[in-house]
Design an enzyme around this catalytic site. Structure first.
Site, PDB file in Angstrom:
ATOM      1  N   SER A  25       0.807  -1.225   0.000  1.00  0.00           N
ATOM      2  CA  SER A  25       0.000   0.000   0.000  1.00  0.00           C
ATOM      3  C   SER A  25       0.837   1.272   0.000  1.00  0.00           C
ATOM      4  O   SER A  25       0.319   2.355  -0.263  1.00  0.00           O
ATOM      5  CB  SER A  25      -0.944   0.020   1.207  1.00  0.00           C
ATOM      6  OG  SER A  25      -0.203   0.133   2.422  1.00  0.00           O
TER       7      SER A  25
ATOM      8  N   LYS B  68       0.878   4.674   6.934  1.00  0.00           N
ATOM      9  CA  LYS B  68       0.302   5.572   5.918  1.00  0.00           C
ATOM     10  C   LYS B  68       0.998   6.926   5.976  1.00  0.00           C
ATOM     11  O   LYS B  68       1.763   7.229   6.882  1.00  0.00           O
ATOM     12  CB  LYS B  68      -1.205   5.768   6.160  1.00  0.00           C
ATOM     13  CG  LYS B  68      -2.028   4.482   6.194  1.00  0.00           C
ATOM     14  CD  LYS B  68      -2.052   3.754   4.872  1.00  0.00           C
ATOM     15  CE  LYS B  68      -2.869   2.468   4.953  1.00  0.00           C
ATOM     16  NZ  LYS B  68      -2.776   1.667   3.699  1.00  0.00           N
TER      17      LYS B  68
END
Length: 320
Positions: free
Chosen positions: A131, A202
């Site tokens: 990701s 993230k």
């Protein structure tokens, strides 16, 4: 003269029993006569004949100092030697025991220092998915700086953060944590237990008070009305966002996205859920600052310059 008569002394009287042995003892052990000593009459008794029996009565176990025998010290000698051997053995074994204890103490100090570093300073993590490509690859080992936001610091736009997604990306457990849950949590904090599936990685796009918007494919994200150029870290071929949204980040929380937008489940996927996909700052474990393995990818993770033109501070000071 009869040959059966007992031997006579010099004065003609019979010699006492043992006189011969006493005379020999006196000759052997007695002091030598001085040169000026008077001669003893040939047929008369010796002037100091009374001292001869005294010398002859010395105990058999004790010899004169001149004969080299020392019975009393000879008896103690083995005992003294054994004691010396024990002292030598204890002196030889003592350094070995001391070195072993020093080594154990050193290992204990190192382990304690490592646990403290893992718990409060820097903590290792493994990237679990793609990701965050191309910034981070699956299997990369990184170090999260847990002091980055200590002492009043706050996450800033562009930071890559490691956080616990419970309550934002994952629902809170309906049951209170049990004993083993607390043990596992402590083990994760010390770096002794893997982070598990509640920890995420993230990039921060918006901080508390920011308005983050996307009009969909082909358009850049805007933060507080300023377009953000994300080409330096977005995965090649990805759009800033395939979905449109318009959110205002609550104070004390973060809006986060993955760099591989088309393969990332991030704040966009939880917009309609309780909490809106915003991550509380107190759930942030640390800032990802270094990739340490594999060695061919070893590097530091610097904050990009994409957000320098964004105005507004979100109440946290300069965010550029």
């Amino acid at each position: 003269m009869s040959t059966h008569e007992p031997p006579a002394d010099r004065d003609g009287s019979p010699a006492p029993t043992g006189a011969d042995s006493l005379s020999r003892s006196a000759v052997v052990s007695g002091p030598e006569p001085s040169s000026d000593r008077r001669a003893t009459p040939k047929n008369g008794p010796t002037p100091d004949s009374d001292s001869i029996p005294g010398e002859g009565s010395l105990p058999d176990s004790g010899a004169r100092p001149g004969n080299g025998a020392r019975p009393e010290q000879g008896e103690d000698q083995p005992e003294v030697a054994e004691k010396g051997d024990e002292d030598e053995e204890s002196e030889e074994s003592e350094p070995g025991r001391s070195r072993s204890w020093d080594l154990l103490l050193l290992v204990g100090i190192c382990l304690a220092a490592l646990l403290l570093v893992n718990a409060f300073v820097a903590r290792p993590f493994t990237v679990p998915s793609g990701s965050m490509e191309d910034t981070l690859q699956p299997g990369d080992r990184l170090i999260a700086n847990q002091l980055a936001y200590a002492f009043g610091g706050h996450p800033r736009r562009g930071d890559v953060v490691v956080f616990d997604g419970t309550g934002s990306f994952l629902p809170e457990s309906a049951e209170p944590p049990g004993f083993w849950d607390n043990v596992r949590s402590l083990g994760r904090d010390l770096g002794l237990v893997p982070a598990g599936n509640t920890v995420y990685l993230k990039r921060v796009i918006g901080v508390g008070g920011d308005r983050v918007r996307s009009t969909g494919p082909g358009a850049p994200l805007t933060v507080n009305g300023v377009p953000v150029d994300e080409t330096s870290y977005l995965d090649p071929g990805d759009q800033p966002s395939d979905v449109a949204f318009d959110v205002v980040v609550p104070p004390g929380e973060l809006f986060v996205l993955g760099d591989h937008r088309s393969a990332s489940r991030d704040s966009r996927d939880h917009l309609g859920e309780p909490g809106g996909g915003f991550v509380p700052e107190d759930k942030v474990i640390g800032r990802a600052d270094w990739v340490v393995y594999p060695f061919s990818r070893m590097t530091g993770l610097d904050r990009p310059s994409a957000f320098t033109a964004v105005t507004g501070t979100g109440g946290h000071g300069d965010q550029g």
